[in-house]
Design a protein around this motif. Structure first.
Motif, PDB file in Angstrom:
ATOM      1  N   VAL A   1       0.836  -1.200   0.000  1.00  0.00           N
ATOM      2  CA  VAL A   1       0.000   0.000   0.000  1.00  0.00           C
ATOM      3  C   VAL A   1       0.875   1.255   0.000  1.00  0.00           C
ATOM      4  CG1 VAL A   1      -1.688   1.350   1.320  1.00  0.00           C
ATOM      5  CG2 VAL A   1      -1.975  -1.126   1.081  1.00  0.00           C
ATOM      6  N   SER A   2       1.929   1.245   0.811  1.00  0.00           N
ATOM      7  CA  SER A   2       2.832   2.405   0.873  1.00  0.00           C
ATOM      8  C   SER A   2       3.527   2.620  -0.462  1.00  0.00           C
ATOM      9  CB  SER A   2       3.871   2.205   1.985  1.00  0.00           C
ATOM     10  OG  SER A   2       3.245   2.052   3.242  1.00  0.00           O
ATOM     11  N   ARG A   3       3.970   1.522  -1.077  1.00  0.00           N
ATOM     12  CA  ARG A   3       4.609   1.622  -2.394  1.00  0.00           C
ATOM     13  C   ARG A   3       3.617   2.156  -3.428  1.00  0.00           C
ATOM     14  NH1 ARG A   3       9.200   1.922  -5.558  1.00  0.00           N
ATOM     15  NH2 ARG A   3      10.264   0.463  -4.175  1.00  0.00           N
ATOM     16  N   ALA A   4       2.381   1.636  -3.411  1.00  0.00           N
ATOM     17  CA  ALA A   4       1.371   2.087  -4.373  1.00  0.00           C
ATOM     18  C   ALA A   4       1.036   3.562  -4.182  1.00  0.00           C
ATOM     19  CB  ALA A   4       0.114   1.230  -4.244  1.00  0.00           C
ATOM     20  N   LEU A   5       1.063   4.027  -2.927  1.00  0.00           N
ATOM     21  CA  LEU A   5       0.779   5.433  -2.662  1.00  0.00           C
ATOM     22  C   LEU A   5       1.882   6.322  -3.234  1.00  0.00           C
ATOM     23  CD1 LEU A   5      -1.287   7.273  -1.272  1.00  0.00           C
ATOM     24  CD2 LEU A   5       0.088   7.118   0.805  1.00  0.00           C
ATOM     25  N   CYS A   6       3.143   5.933  -3.026  1.00  0.00           N
ATOM     26  CA  CYS A   6       4.260   6.694  -3.600  1.00  0.00           C
ATOM     27  C   CYS A   6       4.189   6.672  -5.123  1.00  0.00           C
ATOM     28  CB  CYS A   6       5.591   6.115  -3.130  1.00  0.00           C
ATOM     29  SG  CYS A   6       5.950   6.382  -1.385  1.00  0.00           S
ATOM     30  N   ARG A   7       3.871   5.489  -5.676  1.00  0.00           N
ATOM     31  CA  ARG A   7       3.751   5.388  -7.123  1.00  0.00           C
ATOM     32  C   ARG A   7       2.650   6.314  -7.629  1.00  0.00           C
ATOM     33  NH1 ARG A   7       1.620   0.403  -7.891  1.00  0.00           N
ATOM     34  NH2 ARG A   7       3.664  -0.545  -7.500  1.00  0.00           N
ATOM     35  N   GLY A   8       1.543   6.374  -6.874  1.00  0.00           N
ATOM     36  CA  GLY A   8       0.422   7.203  -7.289  1.00  0.00           C
ATOM     37  C   GLY A   8       0.746   8.687  -7.302  1.00  0.00           C
ATOM     38  N   VAL A   9       1.548   9.143  -6.332  1.00  0.00           N
ATOM     39  CA  VAL A   9       1.945  10.555  -6.305  1.00  0.00           C
ATOM     40  C   VAL A   9       2.711  10.913  -7.579  1.00  0.00           C
ATOM     41  CG1 VAL A   9       3.441  12.239  -5.152  1.00  0.00           C
ATOM     42  CG2 VAL A   9       1.965  10.746  -3.789  1.00  0.00           C
ATOM     43  N   ILE A  10       3.648  10.056  -7.978  1.00  0.00           N
ATOM     44  CA  ILE A  10       4.443  10.331  -9.186  1.00  0.00           C
ATOM     45  C   ILE A  10       3.605  10.113 -10.441  1.00  0.00           C
ATOM     46  CG2 ILE A  10       6.545   9.770 -10.447  1.00  0.00           C
ATOM     47  CD1 ILE A  10       6.928  11.140  -7.687  1.00  0.00           C
ATOM     48  N   ALA A  11       2.750   9.085 -10.445  1.00  0.00           N
ATOM     49  CA  ALA A  11       1.903   8.839 -11.616  1.00  0.00           C
ATOM     50  C   ALA A  11       0.960  10.011 -11.862  1.00  0.00           C
ATOM     51  CB  ALA A  11       1.104   7.549 -11.416  1.00  0.00           C
ATOM     52  N   ASN A  12       0.446  10.599 -10.795  1.00  0.00           N
ATOM     53  CA  ASN A  12      -0.419  11.762 -10.947  1.00  0.00           C
ATOM     54  C   ASN A  12       0.351  12.922 -11.578  1.00  0.00           C
ATOM     55  OD1 ASN A  12      -2.842  13.454 -10.373  1.00  0.00           O
ATOM     56  ND2 ASN A  12      -1.449  14.482  -8.970  1.00  0.00           N
ATOM     57  N   LEU A  13       1.578  13.136 -11.124  1.00  0.00           N
ATOM     58  CA  LEU A  13       2.412  14.193 -11.705  1.00  0.00           C
ATOM     59  C   LEU A  13       2.729  13.871 -13.169  1.00  0.00           C
ATOM     60  CD1 LEU A  13       3.587  16.822 -10.548  1.00  0.00           C
ATOM     61  CD2 LEU A  13       5.714  15.595 -10.122  1.00  0.00           C
ATOM     62  N   HIS A  14       2.992  12.599 -13.450  1.00  0.00           N
ATOM     63  CA  HIS A  14       3.293  12.178 -14.827  1.00  0.00           C
ATOM     64  C   HIS A  14       2.090  12.398 -15.745  1.00  0.00           C
ATOM     65  CE1 HIS A  14       4.210   9.462 -18.217  1.00  0.00           C
ATOM     66  NE2 HIS A  14       5.478   9.678 -17.902  1.00  0.00           N
ATOM     67  N   SER A  15       0.873  12.252 -15.199  1.00  0.00           N
ATOM     68  CA  SER A  15      -0.317  12.501 -16.013  1.00  0.00           C
ATOM     69  C   SER A  15      -0.463  13.987 -16.344  1.00  0.00           C
ATOM     70  CB  SER A  15      -1.571  12.012 -15.268  1.00  0.00           C
ATOM     71  OG  SER A  15      -1.892  12.872 -14.183  1.00  0.00           O
ATOM     72  N   MET A  16       0.156  14.834 -15.535  1.00  0.00           N
ATOM     73  CA  MET A  16       0.097  16.278 -15.766  1.00  0.00           C
ATOM     74  C   MET A  16       1.210  16.750 -16.689  1.00  0.00           C
ATOM     75  SD  MET A  16      -0.766  17.390 -11.825  1.00  0.00           S
ATOM     76  CE  MET A  16      -0.848  19.148 -12.154  1.00  0.00           C
ATOM     77  N   MET A  17       2.417  16.194 -16.520  1.00  0.00           N
ATOM     78  CA  MET A  17       3.554  16.533 -17.392  1.00  0.00           C
ATOM     79  C   MET A  17       4.326  15.233 -17.635  1.00  0.00           C
ATOM     80  SD  MET A  17       6.643  19.338 -16.891  1.00  0.00           S
ATOM     81  CE  MET A  17       5.644  20.802 -17.170  1.00  0.00           C
ATOM     82  N   SER A  18       4.101  14.630 -18.768  1.00  0.00           N
ATOM     83  CA  SER A  18       4.612  13.297 -19.059  1.00  0.00           C
ATOM     84  C   SER A  18       6.071  13.316 -19.505  1.00  0.00           C
ATOM     85  CB  SER A  18       3.770  12.646 -20.157  1.00  0.00           C
ATOM     86  OG  SER A  18       3.946  13.361 -21.379  1.00  0.00           O
ATOM     87  N   ARG A  19       6.648  12.136 -19.541  1.00  0.00           N
ATOM     88  CA  ARG A  19       8.005  11.987 -20.079  1.00  0.00           C
ATOM     89  C   ARG A  19       8.055  12.488 -21.517  1.00  0.00           C
ATOM     90  NH1 ARG A  19      11.190   8.782 -23.290  1.00  0.00           N
ATOM     91  NH2 ARG A  19      13.332   8.465 -22.521  1.00  0.00           N
ATOM     92  N   GLU A  20       7.028  12.172 -22.289  1.00  0.00           N
ATOM     93  CA  GLU A  20       7.000  12.589 -23.697  1.00  0.00           C
ATOM     94  C   GLU A  20       7.029  14.109 -23.825  1.00  0.00           C
ATOM     95  OE1 GLU A  20       6.203   8.613 -23.193  1.00  0.00           O
ATOM     96  OE2 GLU A  20       5.007  10.255 -22.303  1.00  0.00           O
TER      97      GLU A  20
ATOM     98  N   TYR B   1      11.701   5.261 -12.502  1.00  0.00           N
ATOM     99  CA  TYR B   1      10.983   4.184 -13.184  1.00  0.00           C
ATOM    100  C   TYR B   1       9.965   4.738 -14.176  1.00  0.00           C
ATOM    101  CZ  TYR B   1       8.164  -0.052 -13.757  1.00  0.00           C
ATOM    102  OH  TYR B   1       7.480  -1.122 -14.280  1.00  0.00           O
ATOM    103  N   GLN B   2       9.226   5.795 -13.773  1.00  0.00           N
ATOM    104  CA  GLN B   2       8.154   6.302 -14.617  1.00  0.00           C
ATOM    105  C   GLN B   2       8.626   7.289 -15.674  1.00  0.00           C
ATOM    106  OE1 GLN B   2       4.410   7.271 -12.629  1.00  0.00           O
ATOM    107  NE2 GLN B   2       5.081   6.204 -10.766  1.00  0.00           N
ATOM    108  N   TYR B   3       9.661   8.058 -15.366  1.00  0.00           N
ATOM    109  CA  TYR B   3      10.126   9.061 -16.332  1.00  0.00           C
ATOM    110  C   TYR B   3      11.273   8.563 -17.213  1.00  0.00           C
ATOM    111  CZ  TYR B   3       7.142  12.864 -14.749  1.00  0.00           C
ATOM    112  OH  TYR B   3       6.063  13.666 -14.484  1.00  0.00           O
TER     113      TYR B   3
END
Length: 465
Positions: A391-410, A439-441
């Motif tokens: 759950v803690s890992r998924a929460l950290c992942r979600g914080v970055i994924a939300n940011l990635h949805s706003m300004m993506s690697r592309e 991992y995400q960027y």
């Protein structure tokens, strides 16, 4: 005269959401000479409900002066300029000539001011914002923005604002106080953060605001973000009378300045909230606002702009999770200290690999400015992925994924970004967040491991010029 001999220094102050920091730098080498910080403990417990987010300016002022007083006296004597920045968007009101005094120890004490209504205030609902006129600005208007808050106060608490005749951000109040200014002076950066300010014309939307009953007398004079606002009217903790004080700046821009080493860098700052930004090419002029776009263009320095994905959900998400766990343990009759919970969740989350959990958490409990009605959610729950570590890992992942949805690697790669520079206490202390960024960027991440790329340092760097 002896106190003016020797090497000269510059003082930078950051008036943040939860703490204040004071940093002295050498203007020639840019090296940090000394630095102190203090928690403000200024948040008010508001009976009006969870929509209200206010802080006590007196506590902020006390914490600020405590931090400055802890700096070495021999270095304060050599300060030749002061730069100040702070939390953007918020508004505090005060009465001219009655807002502060100095006690027998020559320390400033605030008196006739309102509470600071912060950028996290939620009184301006989507329904209320739709009743306001459209700004002549490329930046959207959101709840917590100074002009939206003043509109709300004018319509809902008109007697309250009649007590005051000046307004600004908390950092504008500090500059006004130190220089004993009759009228506050605001930088382009902070004016843009309030709303109803056209950064191309460098003007408030005065006609629009006056037509709709806005109290325009509260709008401060606006100057360029590298301007001098005034001078110290008295010695201040050893800093000589007459020392220039710069116009107050935005903490976001000041946190980017020391971190941005190359125009191919993007700067990721995760503290209370989170921002990912990069500098736009020279000559760029922002077009009309798209309310649905997660990327906005904020004035930087030298007439340039930052492309910014500013999320309301950053370190505050992890802090809310920790508080929830602590409340649960108390309800179960166990007293677990907050620091212990932090240690455990970060340790076991680190033991869980990036792709080792299929639990999905969208952690946007504070919404986003481009989607104010957005809520958080948890999906794909099964019996195997609800361990505290996953759950803690998924929460950290979600914080970055939300940011990635706003300004993506592309988006970054298309803009020529080759590296991410990371700063902010929430990111620097959390290796799981760091892993998720990489991992995400899929871009190199360089951390400000010394903690030197912060807003106080940035404010000092502006003042050195």
């Amino acid at each position: 005269m002896a106190r003016n001999c020797g090497r000269r220094f510059v003082l930078g102050i950051d008036v943040g959401t939860t703490s204040v920091k004071a940093t002295i730098i050498d203007p020639t080498t840019k090296a940090i000479i000394d630095s102190q910080w203090r928690q403000t403990q200024a948040e008010k417990s508001c009976e009006s409900g969870s929509l209200v987010n206010e802080q006590d300016p007196s506590r902020i002022c006390t914490a600020l002066q405590h931090a400055v007083s802890m700096l070495k006296k021999e270095q304060l004597l050599r300060v030749s300029a002061i730069g100040i920045c702070g939390q953007m968007h918020g508004v505090v009101l005060w009465k001219c000539r009655e807002a502060w005094s100095r006690n027998d120890f020559r320390r400033y004490e605030l008196e006739n001011t309102s509470q600071l209504i912060t950028w996290q205030d939620l009184r301006c609902s989507g329904e209320f914002l739709r009743t306001l006129p459209n700004p002549d600005s490329h930046l959207r208007l959101s709840t917590g923005h100074g002009c939206a808050t003043l509109f709300w106060l004018q319509r809902n608490m008109p007697e309250f604002i009649l007590q005051y005749d000046r307004a600004g951000t908390i950092q504008d109040l500090v500059v006004t106080m130190l220089c004993e200014l009759n009228q506050p002076i605001m930088s382009v950066q902070n004016a843009a953060s309030w709303g109803y300010f056209n950064t191309v014309k460098n003007k408030w939307n005065t006609k629009i605001l006056r037509k709709h009953g806005f109290p325009v007398h509260f709008l401060p004079e606006v100057r360029e973000s590298d301007s001098v606002a005034g001078e110290l009217v008295e010695d201040w903790y050893g800093i000589p009378q007459g020392t220039p004080v710069m116009v107050a700046l935005g903490d976001m821009q000041c946190s980017v300045m020391p971190a941005l080493q190359d125009e191919h860098d993007a700067v990721l700052n995760i503290s209370t909230s989170a921002q990912l930004s990069f500098i736009m090419p020279e000559g760029f002029t922002p077009s009309t606002s798209d309310p649905s776009s997660p990327i906005e263009y904020f004035p930087y320095f030298g007439g340039r702009y930052l492309a910014v994905a500013a999320s309301l959900n950053g370190g505050n998400i992890m802090a809310s999770f920790v508080r929830m766990l602590q409340q649960w343990t108390h309800m179960l009759g166990l007293g677990v200290p907050e620091h212990k919970i932090w240690d455990v969740i970060l340790s076991i989350a680190e033991d869980t690999q990036c792709n080792d959990s299929d639990l999905i958490i969208v952690p946007t409990i504070y919404g986003e400015r481009h989607r104010p009605e957005q809520k958080a959610c948890v999906t794909n729950i099964n019996s195997q992925n609800v361990t505290l570590g996953k759950v803690s890992r998924a929460l950290c992942r979600g914080v970055i994924a939300n940011l990635h949805s706003m300004m993506s690697r592309e988006t970054l790669v298309r803009s020529g970004i080759e590296r991410i520079v990371g700063s902010g206490s929430a990111l620097l202390k959390n290796r799981v967040l760091q892993e998720e960024v990489k991992y995400q960027y899929r871009l190199p991440l360089e951390l400000d491991s010394n903690g030197t790329a912060d807003a106080a340092t940035g404010a000092a760097l502006v003042a050195r010029s």
